[in-house]
Scaffold this motif. Structure first.
Motif, PDB file in Angstrom:
ATOM      1  N   ILE A 225       0.843  -1.200   0.000  1.00  0.00           N
ATOM      2  CA  ILE A 225       0.000   0.000   0.000  1.00  0.00           C
ATOM      3  C   ILE A 225       0.876   1.247   0.000  1.00  0.00           C
ATOM      4  O   ILE A 225       0.645   2.190  -0.771  1.00  0.00           O
ATOM      5  CB  ILE A 225      -0.964  -0.007   1.204  1.00  0.00           C
ATOM      6  N   ASN A 226       1.910   1.254   0.830  1.00  0.00           N
ATOM      7  CA  ASN A 226       2.805   2.399   0.901  1.00  0.00           C
ATOM      8  C   ASN A 226       3.564   2.601  -0.404  1.00  0.00           C
ATOM      9  O   ASN A 226       3.843   3.737  -0.799  1.00  0.00           O
ATOM     10  CB  ASN A 226       3.767   2.234   2.084  1.00  0.00           C
ATOM     11  N   LYS A 227       3.889   1.517  -1.078  1.00  0.00           N
ATOM     12  CA  LYS A 227       4.544   1.619  -2.389  1.00  0.00           C
ATOM     13  C   LYS A 227       3.652   2.403  -3.348  1.00  0.00           C
ATOM     14  O   LYS A 227       4.112   3.344  -4.003  1.00  0.00           O
ATOM     15  CB  LYS A 227       4.819   0.220  -2.938  1.00  0.00           C
ATOM     16  N   GLN A 228       2.386   2.042  -3.414  1.00  0.00           N
ATOM     17  CA  GLN A 228       1.471   2.737  -4.321  1.00  0.00           C
ATOM     18  C   GLN A 228       1.273   4.186  -3.903  1.00  0.00           C
ATOM     19  O   GLN A 228       1.222   5.081  -4.750  1.00  0.00           O
ATOM     20  CB  GLN A 228       0.130   2.011  -4.405  1.00  0.00           C
ATOM     21  N   GLN A 229       1.190   4.434  -2.596  1.00  0.00           N
ATOM     22  CA  GLN A 229       1.053   5.817  -2.110  1.00  0.00           C
ATOM     23  C   GLN A 229       2.259   6.657  -2.520  1.00  0.00           C
ATOM     24  O   GLN A 229       2.114   7.816  -2.924  1.00  0.00           O
ATOM     25  CB  GLN A 229       0.906   5.836  -0.582  1.00  0.00           C
ATOM     26  N   THR A 230       3.440   6.082  -2.424  1.00  0.00           N
ATOM     27  CA  THR A 230       4.661   6.803  -2.777  1.00  0.00           C
ATOM     28  C   THR A 230       4.703   7.090  -4.274  1.00  0.00           C
ATOM     29  O   THR A 230       5.014   8.219  -4.679  1.00  0.00           O
ATOM     30  CB  THR A 230       5.910   6.011  -2.333  1.00  0.00           C
ATOM     31  N   ILE A 231       4.364   6.105  -5.075  1.00  0.00           N
ATOM     32  CA  ILE A 231       4.346   6.308  -6.533  1.00  0.00           C
ATOM     33  C   ILE A 231       3.307   7.375  -6.890  1.00  0.00           C
ATOM     34  O   ILE A 231       3.581   8.266  -7.707  1.00  0.00           O
ATOM     35  CB  ILE A 231       4.061   4.977  -7.268  1.00  0.00           C
ATOM     36  N   ASN A 232       2.129   7.308  -6.294  1.00  0.00           N
ATOM     37  CA  ASN A 232       1.101   8.313  -6.568  1.00  0.00           C
ATOM     38  C   ASN A 232       1.581   9.712  -6.181  1.00  0.00           C
ATOM     39  O   ASN A 232       1.324  10.684  -6.907  1.00  0.00           O
ATOM     40  CB  ASN A 232      -0.197   7.985  -5.829  1.00  0.00           C
ATOM     41  N   LEU A 233       2.254   9.822  -5.045  1.00  0.00           N
ATOM     42  CA  LEU A 233       2.758  11.115  -4.599  1.00  0.00           C
ATOM     43  C   LEU A 233       3.798  11.649  -5.582  1.00  0.00           C
ATOM     44  O   LEU A 233       3.730  12.811  -5.996  1.00  0.00           O
ATOM     45  CB  LEU A 233       3.352  11.001  -3.190  1.00  0.00           C
ATOM     46  N   ILE A 234       4.742  10.818  -5.969  1.00  0.00           N
ATOM     47  CA  ILE A 234       5.770  11.247  -6.925  1.00  0.00           C
ATOM     48  C   ILE A 234       5.126  11.695  -8.232  1.00  0.00           C
ATOM     49  O   ILE A 234       5.481  12.744  -8.774  1.00  0.00           O
ATOM     50  CB  ILE A 234       6.800  10.120  -7.182  1.00  0.00           C
ATOM     51  N   ARG A 235       4.190  10.924  -8.726  1.00  0.00           N
ATOM     52  CA  ARG A 235       3.546  11.256 -10.004  1.00  0.00           C
ATOM     53  C   ARG A 235       2.709  12.532  -9.932  1.00  0.00           C
ATOM     54  O   ARG A 235       2.427  13.138 -10.957  1.00  0.00           O
ATOM     55  CB  ARG A 235       2.695  10.081 -10.478  1.00  0.00           C
ATOM     56  N   SER A 236       2.320  12.934  -8.730  1.00  0.00           N
ATOM     57  CA  SER A 236       1.516  14.147  -8.579  1.00  0.00           C
ATOM     58  C   SER A 236       2.362  15.423  -8.592  1.00  0.00           C
ATOM     59  O   SER A 236       1.820  16.524  -8.667  1.00  0.00           O
ATOM     60  CB  SER A 236       0.708  14.094  -7.273  1.00  0.00           C
ATOM     61  N   ILE A 237       3.667  15.277  -8.545  1.00  0.00           N
ATOM     62  CA  ILE A 237       4.561  16.427  -8.445  1.00  0.00           C
ATOM     63  C   ILE A 237       4.969  16.881  -9.847  1.00  0.00           C
ATOM     64  O   ILE A 237       5.552  16.111 -10.608  1.00  0.00           O
ATOM     65  CB  ILE A 237       5.811  16.076  -7.609  1.00  0.00           C
ATOM     66  N   PRO A 238       4.678  18.129 -10.191  1.00  0.00           N
ATOM     67  CA  PRO A 238       5.077  18.617 -11.512  1.00  0.00           C
ATOM     68  C   PRO A 238       6.599  18.770 -11.601  1.00  0.00           C
ATOM     69  O   PRO A 238       7.272  19.007 -10.582  1.00  0.00           O
ATOM     70  CB  PRO A 238       4.384  19.984 -11.619  1.00  0.00           C
TER      71      PRO A 238
END
Length: 172
Positions: free
Chosen positions: A34-47
């Motif tokens: 779950i934390n892996k997906q949260q981290t990937i989502n966070l990174i992808r949200s950063i312009p």
């Protein structure tokens, strides 16, 4: 598959429980996924325009925070590996300026750092999937107290800690 329950407070240094409290769930493998997906989502949200942002002079950039997470996960996974193989390697992270000097962040992108994170996290998950309770809870005498179980939960909580900082101080 084995379920890896929550850590025992007595099997961790005094600063670990803060991180344990940030990690949700009652199964380490699931928490890592779950934390892996949260981290990937966070990174992808950063312009891309925010990759080199720092909230104050002398503080890490966004990219450096994620490089730090990758570096520390490698460190914690190796620490857990040593416990499971009963290799008494006293591994303490260097403190202060020396540890944080050069991330080579200027030559990296968040996409590159995210790709590295996925590889590291998948390796961490693979390592933990094959641990027995005896491996998870083994402790050396006369060394700082930690177990592979406590180190695994530290990985998740440490990531959540930095996610929170990125949101609160960096505006990510």
């Amino acid at each position: 598959m084995i379920k890896i329950g929550r850590p025992y407070i007595e099997d961790a240094p005094s600063w670990y429980p803060y991180f344990f409290d940030l990690a949700e769930g009652d199964d380490l493998i699931e928490a890592l996924e779950i934390n892996k997906q949260q981290t990937i989502n966070l990174i992808r949200s950063i312009p891309a325009s925010a990759e080199n942002h720092s909230y104050a002079e002398g503080k890490w950039t966004v990219k450096q925070v994620f490089i730090h997470l990758n570096d520390d996960e490698r460190y914690y996974a190796y620490k857990a590996f040593c416990c499971t193989r009963r290799v008494n390697a006293i591994l303490e992270l260097p403190q202060g300026e020396d540890y944080n000097k050069d991330f080579n962040a200027q030559n990296r992108t968040l996409t590159d750092i995210a790709d590295e994170f996925i590889i590291i996290r998948d390796a961490t998950i693979s390592l933990y999937k094959h641990m027995t309770d005896a491996m998870l809870d083994f402790k050396f005498d006369n060394t700082p107290v930690y177990t592979a179980r406590s180190v695994g939960w530290m990985v998740v909580g440490h990531n959540v800690h930095h996610h929170n900082l990125l949101k609160e101080r960096y505006g990510v």
